[in-house]
Design a protein around this motif. Structure first.
Motif, PDB file in Angstrom:
ATOM      1  N   PHE A 166      -5.571  26.703 -10.072  1.00 31.10           N
ATOM      2  CA  PHE A 166      -6.777  26.594  -9.248  1.00 31.10           C
ATOM      3  C   PHE A 166      -7.990  26.988 -10.084  1.00 31.10           C
ATOM      4  CE2 PHE A 166      -5.096  30.841  -8.740  1.00 31.10           C
ATOM      5  CZ  PHE A 166      -6.205  31.662  -8.782  1.00 31.10           C
ATOM      6  N   TYR A 167      -9.146  26.573  -9.597  1.00 29.86           N
ATOM      7  CA  TYR A 167     -10.413  26.950 -10.213  1.00 29.86           C
ATOM      8  C   TYR A 167     -11.184  27.857  -9.252  1.00 29.86           C
ATOM      9  CZ  TYR A 167      -9.638  23.096 -13.507  1.00 29.86           C
ATOM     10  OH  TYR A 167      -9.115  22.264 -14.450  1.00 29.86           O
ATOM     11  N   ILE A 168     -12.029  28.703  -9.835  1.00 25.31           N
ATOM     12  CA  ILE A 168     -12.971  29.502  -9.057  1.00 25.31           C
ATOM     13  C   ILE A 168     -14.362  29.153  -9.555  1.00 25.31           C
ATOM     14  CG2 ILE A 168     -13.725  31.817  -8.409  1.00 25.31           C
ATOM     15  CD1 ILE A 168     -10.932  32.827  -9.213  1.00 25.31           C
ATOM     16  N   LEU A 169     -15.235  28.772  -8.634  1.00 23.82           N
ATOM     17  CA  LEU A 169     -16.633  28.533  -8.967  1.00 23.82           C
ATOM     18  C   LEU A 169     -17.443  29.698  -8.402  1.00 23.82           C
ATOM     19  CD1 LEU A 169     -18.777  26.696 -10.207  1.00 23.82           C
ATOM     20  CD2 LEU A 169     -18.952  25.539  -7.991  1.00 23.82           C
ATOM     21  N   ALA A 170     -17.869  30.592  -9.302  1.00 20.38           N
ATOM     22  CA  ALA A 170     -18.627  31.776  -8.906  1.00 20.38           C
ATOM     23  C   ALA A 170     -20.112  31.447  -8.945  1.00 20.38           C
ATOM     24  CB  ALA A 170     -18.293  32.936  -9.838  1.00 20.38           C
ATOM     25  N   GLU A 217     -26.473  33.142 -12.169  1.00 23.44           N
ATOM     26  CA  GLU A 217     -25.364  32.854 -13.072  1.00 23.44           C
ATOM     27  C   GLU A 217     -24.362  31.933 -12.388  1.00 23.44           C
ATOM     28  OE1 GLU A 217     -22.149  35.393 -15.806  1.00 23.44           O
ATOM     29  OE2 GLU A 217     -23.052  36.309 -14.040  1.00 23.44           O
ATOM     30  N   VAL A 218     -23.690  31.129 -13.193  1.00 19.28           N
ATOM     31  CA  VAL A 218     -22.592  30.294 -12.715  1.00 19.28           C
ATOM     32  C   VAL A 218     -21.401  30.545 -13.635  1.00 19.28           C
ATOM     33  CG1 VAL A 218     -21.762  27.958 -12.249  1.00 19.28           C
ATOM     34  CG2 VAL A 218     -24.166  28.513 -11.896  1.00 19.28           C
ATOM     35  N   ARG A 219     -20.243  30.813 -13.038  1.00 14.53           N
ATOM     36  CA  ARG A 219     -19.012  30.972 -13.813  1.00 14.53           C
ATOM     37  C   ARG A 219     -17.957  30.039 -13.271  1.00 14.53           C
ATOM     38  NH1 ARG A 219     -17.017  36.969 -13.751  1.00 14.53           N
ATOM     39  NH2 ARG A 219     -18.504  37.142 -11.999  1.00 14.53           N
ATOM     40  N   LEU A 220     -17.207  29.417 -14.167  1.00 15.51           N
ATOM     41  CA  LEU A 220     -16.072  28.583 -13.787  1.00 15.51           C
ATOM     42  C   LEU A 220     -14.825  29.202 -14.394  1.00 15.51           C
ATOM     43  CD1 LEU A 220     -15.037  25.982 -12.401  1.00 15.51           C
ATOM     44  CD2 LEU A 220     -15.373  24.810 -14.591  1.00 15.51           C
ATOM     45  N   LEU A 221     -13.857  29.544 -13.546  1.00 15.22           N
ATOM     46  CA  LEU A 221     -12.618  30.176 -13.992  1.00 15.22           C
ATOM     47  C   LEU A 221     -11.437  29.286 -13.654  1.00 15.22           C
ATOM     48  CD1 LEU A 221     -13.324  33.759 -12.563  1.00 15.22           C
ATOM     49  CD2 LEU A 221     -13.898  32.902 -14.826  1.00 15.22           C
ATOM     50  N   GLU A 222     -10.435  29.307 -14.499  1.00 12.40           N
ATOM     51  CA  GLU A 222      -9.184  28.600 -14.233  1.00 12.40           C
ATOM     52  C   GLU A 222      -8.065  29.626 -14.160  1.00 12.40           C
ATOM     53  OE1 GLU A 222      -6.291  25.046 -16.024  1.00 12.40           O
ATOM     54  OE2 GLU A 222      -8.155  25.590 -17.044  1.00 12.40           O
ATOM     55  N   GLY A 223      -7.260  29.541 -13.110  1.00  6.78           N
ATOM     56  CA  GLY A 223      -6.230  30.554 -12.929  1.00  6.78           C
ATOM     57  C   GLY A 223      -4.931  29.993 -12.395  1.00  6.78           C
ATOM     58  N   THR A 224      -3.908  30.823 -12.499  1.00  4.12           N
ATOM     59  CA  THR A 224      -2.626  30.606 -11.838  1.00  4.12           C
ATOM     60  C   THR A 224      -2.292  31.920 -11.140  1.00  4.12           C
ATOM     61  OG1 THR A 224      -1.282  31.394 -13.701  1.00  4.12           O
ATOM     62  CG2 THR A 224      -1.911  29.059 -13.690  1.00  4.12           C
ATOM     63  N   ARG A 225      -1.094  32.008 -10.643  1.00  2.00           N
ATOM     64  CA  ARG A 225      -0.697  33.242  -9.980  1.00  2.00           C
ATOM     65  C   ARG A 225      -0.804  34.445 -10.921  1.00  2.00           C
ATOM     66  NH1 ARG A 225       4.565  33.982  -6.186  1.00  2.00           N
ATOM     67  NH2 ARG A 225       4.359  36.192  -5.741  1.00  2.00           N
ATOM     68  N   TYR A 226      -0.519  34.226 -12.194  1.00  2.00           N
ATOM     69  CA  TYR A 226      -0.383  35.346 -13.108  1.00  2.00           C
ATOM     70  C   TYR A 226      -1.547  35.514 -14.085  1.00  2.00           C
ATOM     71  CZ  TYR A 226       4.400  34.975 -11.407  1.00  2.00           C
ATOM     72  OH  TYR A 226       5.501  34.908 -10.607  1.00  2.00           O
ATOM     73  N   HIS A 227      -2.370  34.495 -14.260  1.00  2.00           N
ATOM     74  CA  HIS A 227      -3.387  34.564 -15.305  1.00  2.00           C
ATOM     75  C   HIS A 227      -4.709  33.958 -14.829  1.00  2.00           C
ATOM     76  CE1 HIS A 227      -0.716  36.033 -18.445  1.00  2.00           C
ATOM     77  NE2 HIS A 227       0.175  35.162 -18.027  1.00  2.00           N
TER      78      HIS A 227
END
Length: 388
Positions: free
Chosen positions: A129-133, A138-148
């Protein structure tokens, strides 16, 4: 070494040139026990060697399969990782080693294909999944899974803040606000936060500017997100996320949001809050899959009989499969005759038939859910809903 990706797991599913050695091992990080990890791995490698029939592998061939595993015995780096598990795969011309962020039981399987069931949670439960903060600064784009979780570089045309989006001078006020107590509230740390007041002069312009800002973000992300189906979780203060939704064109934004000022949250804090939302969605889909099986149970559209499920999975007939994660069903399946033989215990050439059914279902684009046995419908080891 990296945790196995979904692509890597699916590639391992396709390997059919044996012998294929699969080793799973719990890695202890307790003080006084870490030095036992290489010793236990050596014992598991010896077990794998003894499990290979002499008639199917020459000494040279056996050594070629086992030597890559033996090199890990003296690799200090692998034992210093904080991971709780380790899995090794070796077949003619292929060797893979993966750290696992979850404990697994020690296990050795030698068969004509790799044993993948302990990795299936990475395919079915470890959703990317992605998180758009979003904030005005500021704008942050994060990519994650359950563990990372990790931060993704923003595409070139995504503005880093509302001032960049609107080409304001640094000295200009970006959002119209007033210094009076009736118009500004003090947040954490004494910082001022804007309060909108109905349709007062300036408020309409503020909303328009925010919509322009968010529109630029959406357009800038379009090429990056194009053709993806990964959930994009929004993170922001309460009044910003609804405004972003007005201009959003990406169709996979869930209704739940991470509420609060993301500028004050670390990547890990954003990950933990977003995963809670994603996990809730996963559990709901699992419950829906169980309910769907129970709806069709007793009809031709569903079965809990492994003798029925296995051929159906090979022919691409399984739409949804549920299997027990903490049970095995050792046996063989003859694809030419569609016959299943179940064994009381593991032997060479045997496969976990639950693993075989899951692998074939996934290779034919079906859905697989891995549940603990006590959560399975009717206490079954496997249940399936068929496409037709």
């Amino acid at each position: 070494m990296q945790i196995p990706s979904q692509f890597e797991i699916k590639e391992l599913m396709k390997v059919r040139e044996g012998p294929c050695i699969s080793i799973f091992m719990f890695v202890s990080s307790r003080e006084g026990e870490t030095q036992q990890n290489p010793i236990r791995l050596r014992e598991l490698i010896r077990e794998a060697e003894q499990s290979m029939p002499l008639k199917l592998s020459t000494p040279t061939r056996r050594e070629a399969l086992l030597q890559p595993m033996r090199t890990l015995l003296i690799d200090d780096a692998i034992w210093q990782r904080p991971e709780e598990g380790l899995c090794l795969y070796s077949s003619p011309g292929l060797f893979r080693a993966f750290p696992l962020p979850m404990p697994v039981k020690d296990q050795v399987v030698v068969a004509s294909h790799f044993y993948l069931k302990p990795l299936l949670p990475f395919l079915t439960n470890d959703v990317r999944f992605y998180i758009l903060a979003l904030s005005q600064h500021e704008v942050r784009l994060l990519e994650g899974t359950r563990y990372h979780i990790h931060e993704v570089a923003l595409p070139e045309h995504v503005p880093v803040g509302i001032s960049a989006a609107l080409n304001y001078d640094k000295t200009q006020n970006i959002v119209q606000s007033h210094s009076g107590a009736s118009e500004v509230s003090r947040g954490t740390g004494g910082k001022r936060s804007v309060i909108f007041h109905g349709q007062r002069p300036g408020i309409t312009d503020t909303k328009k500017n925010l919509l322009r800002y968010f529109g630029q973000i959406d357009r800038g992300l379009h090429e990056f997100l194009h053709n993806k189906k990964v959930p994009l979780v929004l993170a922001g203060v309460e009044y910003l996320c609804p405004l972003y939704r007005k201009v959003n064109t990406y169709p996979h934004v869930p209704p739940q949001e991470v509420r609060g000022n993301p500028d004050k949250l670390s990547n890990k804090e954003l990950h933990d809050r977003a995963w809670t939302l994603i996990e809730s969605s996963l559990l709901q889909r699992q419950s829906e899959a169980v309910a769907r099986y129970e709806e069709y149970a007793g009809t031709r559209r569903a079965s809990h009989n492994i003798n029925v499920i296995l051929p159906a999975s090979h022919y691409g007939q399984v739409d949804t499969l549920l299997i027990a994660s903490d049970r095995e069903l050792w046996g063989t399946f003859d694809t030419s005759a569609n016959k299943t033989h179940v064994y009381k215990e593991l032997r060479f050439g045997a496969s976990d038939l639950l693993d075989v059914a899951a692998t074939q279902t996934l290779l034919h684009d079906g859905s697989v859910y891995v549940l603990e046995h006590d959560r399975m419908p009717g206490d079954k080891l496997a249940t399936a809903v068929f496409r037709y």
